[in-house]
Write a protein that holds these residues in place. Structure first.
Motif, PDB file in Angstrom:
ATOM      1  N   TYR A 278      27.028 -40.749 -15.973  1.00 18.57           N
ATOM      2  CA  TYR A 278      27.094 -39.392 -15.429  1.00 18.57           C
ATOM      3  C   TYR A 278      26.627 -38.390 -16.472  1.00 18.57           C
ATOM      4  CZ  TYR A 278      29.769 -41.839 -11.911  1.00 18.57           C
ATOM      5  OH  TYR A 278      30.152 -42.733 -10.949  1.00 18.57           O
ATOM      6  N   ILE A 281      23.035 -37.434 -16.451  1.00 20.58           N
ATOM      7  CA  ILE A 281      22.550 -36.367 -15.573  1.00 20.58           C
ATOM      8  C   ILE A 281      22.552 -35.042 -16.322  1.00 20.58           C
ATOM      9  CG2 ILE A 281      22.981 -35.145 -13.407  1.00 20.58           C
ATOM     10  CD1 ILE A 281      24.457 -37.755 -12.497  1.00 20.58           C
ATOM     11  N   MET A 285      19.201 -32.822 -17.270  1.00 17.55           N
ATOM     12  CA  MET A 285      19.026 -31.436 -16.846  1.00 17.55           C
ATOM     13  C   MET A 285      18.857 -30.519 -18.048  1.00 17.55           C
ATOM     14  SD  MET A 285      18.747 -31.707 -13.711  1.00 17.55           S
ATOM     15  CE  MET A 285      18.540 -29.988 -13.271  1.00 17.55           C
ATOM     16  N   PHE A 320      39.931 -34.045 -23.503  1.00 15.29           N
ATOM     17  CA  PHE A 320      39.198 -33.924 -22.239  1.00 15.29           C
ATOM     18  C   PHE A 320      38.379 -32.646 -22.178  1.00 15.29           C
ATOM     19  CE2 PHE A 320      42.743 -36.742 -20.993  1.00 15.29           C
ATOM     20  CZ  PHE A 320      41.975 -37.830 -20.632  1.00 15.29           C
ATOM     21  N   LEU A 321      38.563 -31.777 -23.198  1.00 17.82           N
ATOM     22  CA  LEU A 321      37.720 -30.585 -23.272  1.00 17.82           C
ATOM     23  C   LEU A 321      36.246 -30.977 -23.217  1.00 17.82           C
ATOM     24  CD1 LEU A 321      37.895 -27.458 -23.706  1.00 17.82           C
ATOM     25  CD2 LEU A 321      37.336 -27.912 -26.090  1.00 17.82           C
ATOM     26  N   ASP A 323      34.872 -33.270 -21.489  1.00 13.87           N
ATOM     27  CA  ASP A 323      34.446 -33.447 -20.089  1.00 13.87           C
ATOM     28  C   ASP A 323      34.180 -32.102 -19.430  1.00 13.87           C
ATOM     29  OD1 ASP A 323      35.250 -36.543 -19.207  1.00 13.87           O
ATOM     30  OD2 ASP A 323      36.405 -35.725 -20.870  1.00 13.87           O
ATOM     31  N   VAL A 324      35.054 -31.132 -19.726  1.00 11.67           N
ATOM     32  CA  VAL A 324      34.846 -29.802 -19.148  1.00 11.67           C
ATOM     33  C   VAL A 324      33.543 -29.210 -19.680  1.00 11.67           C
ATOM     34  CG1 VAL A 324      35.866 -27.533 -18.757  1.00 11.67           C
ATOM     35  CG2 VAL A 324      37.350 -29.503 -19.078  1.00 11.67           C
ATOM     36  N   GLY A 327      30.519 -30.662 -17.809  1.00 12.11           N
ATOM     37  CA  GLY A 327      30.333 -30.103 -16.472  1.00 12.11           C
ATOM     38  C   GLY A 327      29.846 -28.669 -16.535  1.00 12.11           C
ATOM     39  N   THR A 328      30.458 -27.884 -17.429  1.00  7.15           N
ATOM     40  CA  THR A 328      30.074 -26.479 -17.548  1.00  7.15           C
ATOM     41  C   THR A 328      28.630 -26.361 -18.021  1.00  7.15           C
ATOM     42  OG1 THR A 328      32.365 -26.085 -18.201  1.00  7.15           O
ATOM     43  CG2 THR A 328      30.849 -24.250 -18.428  1.00  7.15           C
ATOM     44  N   LEU A 330      26.195 -28.398 -17.552  1.00  6.60           N
ATOM     45  CA  LEU A 330      25.271 -28.727 -16.452  1.00  6.60           C
ATOM     46  C   LEU A 330      25.102 -27.525 -15.528  1.00  6.60           C
ATOM     47  CD1 LEU A 330      23.534 -30.613 -14.810  1.00  6.60           C
ATOM     48  CD2 LEU A 330      25.571 -31.636 -13.852  1.00  6.60           C
ATOM     49  N   LEU A 331      26.235 -26.898 -15.157  1.00 11.19           N
ATOM     50  CA  LEU A 331      26.159 -25.753 -14.250  1.00 11.19           C
ATOM     51  C   LEU A 331      25.463 -24.564 -14.920  1.00 11.19           C
ATOM     52  CD1 LEU A 331      29.691 -26.070 -12.618  1.00 11.19           C
ATOM     53  CD2 LEU A 331      27.486 -26.511 -11.537  1.00 11.19           C
ATOM     54  N   LEU A 334      21.783 -25.044 -14.922  1.00 17.48           N
ATOM     55  CA  LEU A 334      21.174 -24.804 -13.611  1.00 17.48           C
ATOM     56  C   LEU A 334      20.965 -23.321 -13.376  1.00 17.48           C
ATOM     57  CD1 LEU A 334      23.135 -27.380 -11.484  1.00 17.48           C
ATOM     58  CD2 LEU A 334      20.673 -27.294 -11.776  1.00 17.48           C
ATOM     59  N   VAL A 335      21.964 -22.529 -13.772  1.00 19.56           N
ATOM     60  CA  VAL A 335      21.828 -21.084 -13.601  1.00 19.56           C
ATOM     61  C   VAL A 335      20.716 -20.569 -14.507  1.00 19.56           C
ATOM     62  CG1 VAL A 335      22.995 -18.863 -13.818  1.00 19.56           C
ATOM     63  CG2 VAL A 335      24.225 -20.824 -12.891  1.00 19.56           C
TER      64      VAL A 335
ATOM     65  N   LEU B  92      20.463 -22.861  -5.858  1.00 21.84           N
ATOM     66  CA  LEU B  92      20.143 -23.941  -6.801  1.00 21.84           C
ATOM     67  C   LEU B  92      20.221 -25.303  -6.113  1.00 21.84           C
ATOM     68  CD1 LEU B  92      22.308 -22.568  -9.731  1.00 21.84           C
ATOM     69  CD2 LEU B  92      19.839 -22.401  -9.503  1.00 21.84           C
ATOM     70  N   GLY B 100      27.471 -31.314 -10.823  1.00 19.48           N
ATOM     71  CA  GLY B 100      28.035 -30.404 -11.824  1.00 19.48           C
ATOM     72  C   GLY B 100      29.450 -29.991 -11.463  1.00 19.48           C
ATOM     73  N   LEU B 103      31.745 -32.995 -12.084  1.00 21.86           N
ATOM     74  CA  LEU B 103      32.017 -33.214 -13.511  1.00 21.86           C
ATOM     75  C   LEU B 103      32.961 -32.136 -14.035  1.00 21.86           C
ATOM     76  CD1 LEU B 103      28.527 -34.240 -14.975  1.00 21.86           C
ATOM     77  CD2 LEU B 103      30.500 -35.695 -14.545  1.00 21.86           C
ATOM     78  N   PHE B 104      32.679 -30.877 -13.673  1.00 26.18           N
ATOM     79  CA  PHE B 104      33.493 -29.761 -14.149  1.00 26.18           C
ATOM     80  C   PHE B 104      34.930 -29.866 -13.638  1.00 26.18           C
ATOM     81  CE2 PHE B 104      35.190 -25.491 -13.234  1.00 26.18           C
ATOM     82  CZ  PHE B 104      35.298 -25.010 -14.527  1.00 26.18           C
ATOM     83  N   GLY B 107      36.796 -32.865 -15.185  1.00 23.67           N
ATOM     84  CA  GLY B 107      37.127 -32.564 -16.577  1.00 23.67           C
ATOM     85  C   GLY B 107      38.301 -31.611 -16.657  1.00 23.67           C
ATOM     86  N   LEU B 108      38.259 -30.573 -15.810  1.00 20.34           N
ATOM     87  CA  LEU B 108      39.332 -29.569 -15.818  1.00 20.34           C
ATOM     88  C   LEU B 108      40.658 -30.200 -15.387  1.00 20.34           C
ATOM     89  CD1 LEU B 108      39.435 -26.557 -16.455  1.00 20.34           C
ATOM     90  CD2 LEU B 108      39.222 -26.091 -14.011  1.00 20.34           C
ATOM     91  N   PHE B 111      41.942 -32.277 -18.266  1.00 18.40           N
ATOM     92  CA  PHE B 111      42.334 -31.393 -19.371  1.00 18.40           C
ATOM     93  C   PHE B 111      43.671 -30.719 -19.074  1.00 18.40           C
ATOM     94  CE2 PHE B 111      42.411 -27.255 -21.462  1.00 18.40           C
ATOM     95  CZ  PHE B 111      42.059 -27.572 -22.762  1.00 18.40           C
TER      96      PHE B 111
END
Lengths: 351, 314
Positions: A278, A281, A285, A320-321, A323-324, A327-328, A330-331, A334-335, B92, B100, B103-104, B107-108, B111
């Motif tokens: 994962y 990905i 990106m 686990f920060l 992992d956050v 994800g952040t 990736l987003l 995209l923006v 998008l 995304g 994953l976000f 993760g959250l 956490f």
């Protein structure tokens, strides 16, 4: 007044600035979570930085962690170039790990073993990737969903192996027997885990770039992704290109698993991949699907993962920060990519 | 062999199917609303996980299960809004945004759970929902104890199916949802706000995914684990295709999947010991892939699925 205006071309420096911008925004956003956890933001990021890039040993650890994500990042980048939505790099990685572990356990000369591990592991990943591609080409099955579901199937197959025939009879733990010592990938720097697979990953990136940018297959992959109608009109066999892309993508993801078995764990266990498929990905990106960009992008994620563990030990902020952050990032990326499609223009004079 | 079959098809088997189908039905209906409006939501897996965590945490800290359900629904709706912000407002890639969001959210969830509960040797649990028998109906032989002696959330899921069909096919809003998913240009000309309608559908979908998450941690397992969702979100996406984007068929698909899942659970528990249990765990996933291969050729997705809408582009 400001308005969005469509852009026809983007300057080359965008490729460097946008990921950087996305990462900065990500780190700022995630600092909120560090504060919520009751730790100092500067201190926490400081620990992360020094633990991942602070000294030469830390740098080798980050490189070792980056290697599988370079491979999965390349796998995803090439697949996405053809708009083959391969979300199955995780399963392909596991298949590569299992296959290479089986080969590595057979006694034979070391170099032969390593070569065969790579070949068989890549083939296993490619075969797994061929399933969603074939289903899409033959049965119009959505490749995203089938490749995602296949990840679960492969994971349970791996579990069946290590809790069944491969189970360690001595300890009773669900881990496979180790590969032969002679098949362990050579370590490049004494006292570190920096193995030869990392170098292979670093070489794979420019090779993939060459393939995409300079070869006929690369051209066909790009055209198929950008405009399948035009590709068909131009005499490209789109279905065949998709299947070739899947084989290539799966083989790269499989190699990620080979590296983890041959260079890091020397056996297979249930948590051999903390979601490297994962993460691929995110890498792809951030790299804007450019194989060369996969290296710095994977290094960034690897630094975050290595750093997060040290940060957790030092400050108590859950690891686990990382992992956050993935994800952040990736987003945010995209923006940020919006800036490649649009520019903000001032319209009319403010009166 | 007959003893094995007897063991499999006990009275409890039907009840197990209903219980397994409930979170899938919520999730599938949620994904269906989103996709009918033209938005694929691959964030579903993460949204379910974060909602499951939020619901469990709220219930654990407040002692009120329904407050937990509310928290899960709100978190689901909020994450739906986030997905809509990226895919509808900013236009998008729905594929990549969904990954995304997953994953976000995952993760959250990890956490925050670790932050709130720490690393305990015995994971915290709650006193979850209890079955509520419905008078008279629960006395019907076989069907009664299986269907009408269930958690309140199960009844809610059973009611949600006709309600979803009614909303989608019989209300002006449902018409708007179908229009923006099939032909947003025409909907726009007819005075329907494409952006607003898609936002609403994705948020409603997120709220339903939240209910699915709530069921997992507050009725099914009464605890939160990192693997509590374990692919159910991905399965729901497949079930929407299998159910041809229709509430009744989608719910039927959820029931069929639940049957296979309940069957493999029974087969695991029964005398088929020489087959590794993982083979049974794989079964529902392989079944889903096979079902998609069987169904997809004739499946007609909403025409505007995956296509962002921008008014100025003609």
């Amino acid at each position: 007044m400001f308005r969005l205006e469509a852009r026809t071309s983007t300057p080359a420096w965008f490729n460097l600035v946008l990921p950087f911008l996305a990462i900065v925004v990500t780190l700022i956003l995630c600092s909120g979570l560090i504060a919520v956890a009751g730790a100092g933001v500067i201190e926490a990021y400081g620990v992360m930085l020094s633990a991942s890039l602070g000294d030469s040993y830390a740098i080798t650890e980050t490189l070792v962690r980056a290697a599988p994500m370079i491979f999965t990042g390349l796998a995803v980048a090439i697949a996405f170039r053809a708009k083959f939505w391969n979300i199955g790099a995780e399963g392909q990685l596991l298949a590569g790990a299992v296959a290479s572990c089986a080969v590595g356990a057979i006694p034979m000369p070391g170099y032969l073993a390593m070569l065969l591990m790579a070949l068989v592991g890549a083939a296993a990943g490619a075969i797994v990737a061929l399933v969603p591609a074939t289903l899409r080409v033959k049965f119009k099955v959505d490749d995203v969903v089938s490749s995602l579901l296949l990840n679960s199937v492969i994971y349970y197959a791996l579990m069946a192996l290590i809790e069944g025939p491969w189970k360690d009879t001595f300890s009773g733990y669900p881990i496979s027997p180790p590969i032969e010592d002679s098949a362990n990938f050579p370590v490049l720097i004494e006292g570190t885990r920096l193995h030869i697979g990392v170098i292979v990953a670093l070489i794979a990136a420019p090779l993939c770039w060459f393939l995409i940018a300079r070869t006929t297959l690369g051209f066909q992959i790009r055209v198929t992704g950008e405009n399948p109608e035009a590709a068909r009109y131009g005499g490209i066999n789109v279905q065949r290109v998709l299947l070739s892309t899947a084989l290539l993508s799966g083989a790269l993801a499989g190699l990620a698993g080979v590296g983890e078995v041959g260079g890091v764990h020397f056996q297979v266990m249930s948590d051999i991949s903390p979601g490297y498929g994962y993460s691929g990905i995110v890498v792809a990106m951030l790299a804007r699907l450019n194989p060369l960009g996969a290296v710095p992008a994977a290094l960034f994620l690897a630094a975050v993962m290595t750093g997060a563990e040290a940060m957790s030990r030092a400050t108590g902020v859950p690891a686990f920060l990382s992992d956050v952050i993935q994800g952040t990032a990736l987003l945010a990326m995209l923006v940020a990519l919006l800036f490649t499609a649009y520019r903000i223009r001032r319209v009319g004079a403010p009166s | 062999m007959s003893a094995v079959f007897e063991q499999i098809f006990q009275v409890g088997f039907l009840a197990a199917i209903i219980r397994i189908a409930t979170p899938l039905a919520f999730a599938t209906l949620g994904e269906m609303f989103s996709e009918r409006a033209g938005v694929l939501n691959l964030g579903i897996e993460g949204i379910m996980l974060l909602s499951a965590m939020a619901g469990f945490t709220a219930a654990n800290l407040s002692g009120s299960l329904w407050l937990g359900v509310l928290a899960a629904v709100l978190v689901g709706a909020l994450m739906g809004a986030l997905h809509a912000l990226f895919t509808v407002a900013l236009g998008l890639s729905q594929h990549v945004c969904g990954i995304g969001v997953t994953l976000f959210s995952s993760g959250l969830a990890y956490f925050l759970y670790r932050l709130i509960f720490g690393q305990q040797s015995v994971p915290p649990s709650i006193d979850g929902f209890k079955p509520v028998p419905i008078p008279l109906l629960s006395d019907i032989p076989i069907l009664g104890p299986a269907v009408f002696n269930q958690f309140t959330l199960v009844y809610l899921a059973i009611l949600a199916i006709p309600l979803a069909a009614f909303v989608l096919y019989r209300t002006p809003w449902g018409l708007s949802v179908r229009m923006v998913g099939e032909n947003p240009r025409a909907a726009d000309s007819a005075g329907v706000s494409v952006i607003a309608t898609r936002f609403q559908a994705v948020i409603l979908g997120g709220a339903l995914m939240g209910l699915a998450g709530a069921f997992l941690t507050m009725a099914q397992f009464n605890a939160f684990t990192f693997g509590v969702v374990s692919g159910r979100g991905w399965v729901a996406i497949a079930l929407v295709v299998f159910g041809r984007w229709d509430p009744w068929r989608s719910a039927g698909a959820a029931l069929l999947f639940a049957f296979v899942d309940a069957l493999q659970l029974r087969m695991q528990a029964s005398g088929l010991g020489h087959i590794p249990y993982e083979a049974f765990l794989m079964l529902p996933f392989i079944f889903t892939i096979a079902a998609m291969a069987f169904m997809s050729r004739n499946a007609v997705a909403p025409s505007a699925l995956l296509k962002p809408f921008r008014r100025e582009e003609r």
